[in-house]
Write an enzyme that holds these catalytic residues in place. Structure first.
Site, PDB file in Angstrom:
ATOM      1  CG  ASN A 296      38.656  40.454 101.532  1.00  0.00           C
ATOM      2  OD1 ASN A 296      38.886  39.075 102.026  1.00  0.00           O
ATOM      3  ND2 ASN A 296      38.712  41.295 101.095  1.00  0.00           N
TER       4      ASN A 296
ATOM      5  CB  ILE B 251      33.161  38.479  96.223  1.00  0.00           C
ATOM      6  CG1 ILE B 251      31.527  38.001  97.045  1.00  0.00           C
ATOM      7  CG2 ILE B 251      33.582  38.573  96.174  1.00  0.00           C
ATOM      8  CD1 ILE B 251      31.611  36.119  96.213  1.00  0.00           C
ATOM      9  CB  CYS B 252      35.563  43.471  98.197  1.00  0.00           C
ATOM     10  SG  CYS B 252      36.759  44.581  97.529  1.00  0.00           S
ATOM     11  CG  LEU B 253      38.928  37.861  94.935  1.00  0.00           C
ATOM     12  CD1 LEU B 253      39.658  38.503  96.077  1.00  0.00           C
ATOM     13  CD2 LEU B 253      38.269  37.081  94.329  1.00  0.00           C
TER      14      LEU B 253
END
Length: 165
Positions: free
Chosen positions: A86, A93-95
């Site tokens: 992620n 950042i992939c959240l």
């Protein structure tokens, strides 16, 4: 609804129009936003996890708090190279909780605080059970983990030795 930034600007305008305000008052003034941020950063630091694949690494994150905080989420970037599904190797950042609008409904909300950022650190630091493979940003790392968990851990360890000490 007023945002904190617009309220502070309005308050500054009112103070600027008063003749009794002194220069020392303006230099000592700390905004409500700044007071909140100091408290939230202290809470965040007290809740950082220290376990999982990335244990022992020292990772730096850059957090940019926009003027419209807490109506919009902070922007977070990992400054330390990391091998993670992620987080890209360049730090994006992939959240979903860092998105202003997310499809899954878990995105940013004005009721959230910087303490939620411990979720960023928690998400990347804990065991394989909590890593998000549904929507990986680093597809190669996600596929690597699914294909060979032991080799994935070895690569994580290599990255920690090279970049996170």
């Amino acid at each position: 609804m007023l945002t904190l930034a617009s309220k502070l600007k309005r308050d500054d305008g009112l103070k600027g129009s008063r003749t009794s305000a002194t220069a020392s008052d303006s230099t000592r003034r700390v905004s409500v936003r700044d007071k909140l941020l100091v408290k939230e950063v202290a809470e965040l630091e007290a809740n950082l996890p220290y376990e999982g694949y990335y244990q022992g690494g020292k990772f730096q994150f850059e957090t940019e708090v926009p003027d419209a905080y807490n109506m919009v989420p902070p922007k977070v970037k990992c400054l330390t190279r990391i091998w993670h599904p992620n987080i890209t190797e360049t730090g994006e950042i992939c959240l979903s909780l860092l998105r202003e609008h997310s499809i899954d409904g878990t995105g940013w909300a004005p009721t959230r605080t910087l303490k939620i950022l411990s979720g960023v650190y928690l998400n990347f630091s804990l065991s394989q059970d909590l890593l998000n493979f549904d929507d990986p940003l680093n597809i190669e790392a996600a596929e690597h983990h699914l294909r060979d968990k032991e080799d994935f851990r070895n690569k994580v360890d290599d990255y920690i030795k090279r970049y996170a000490r």
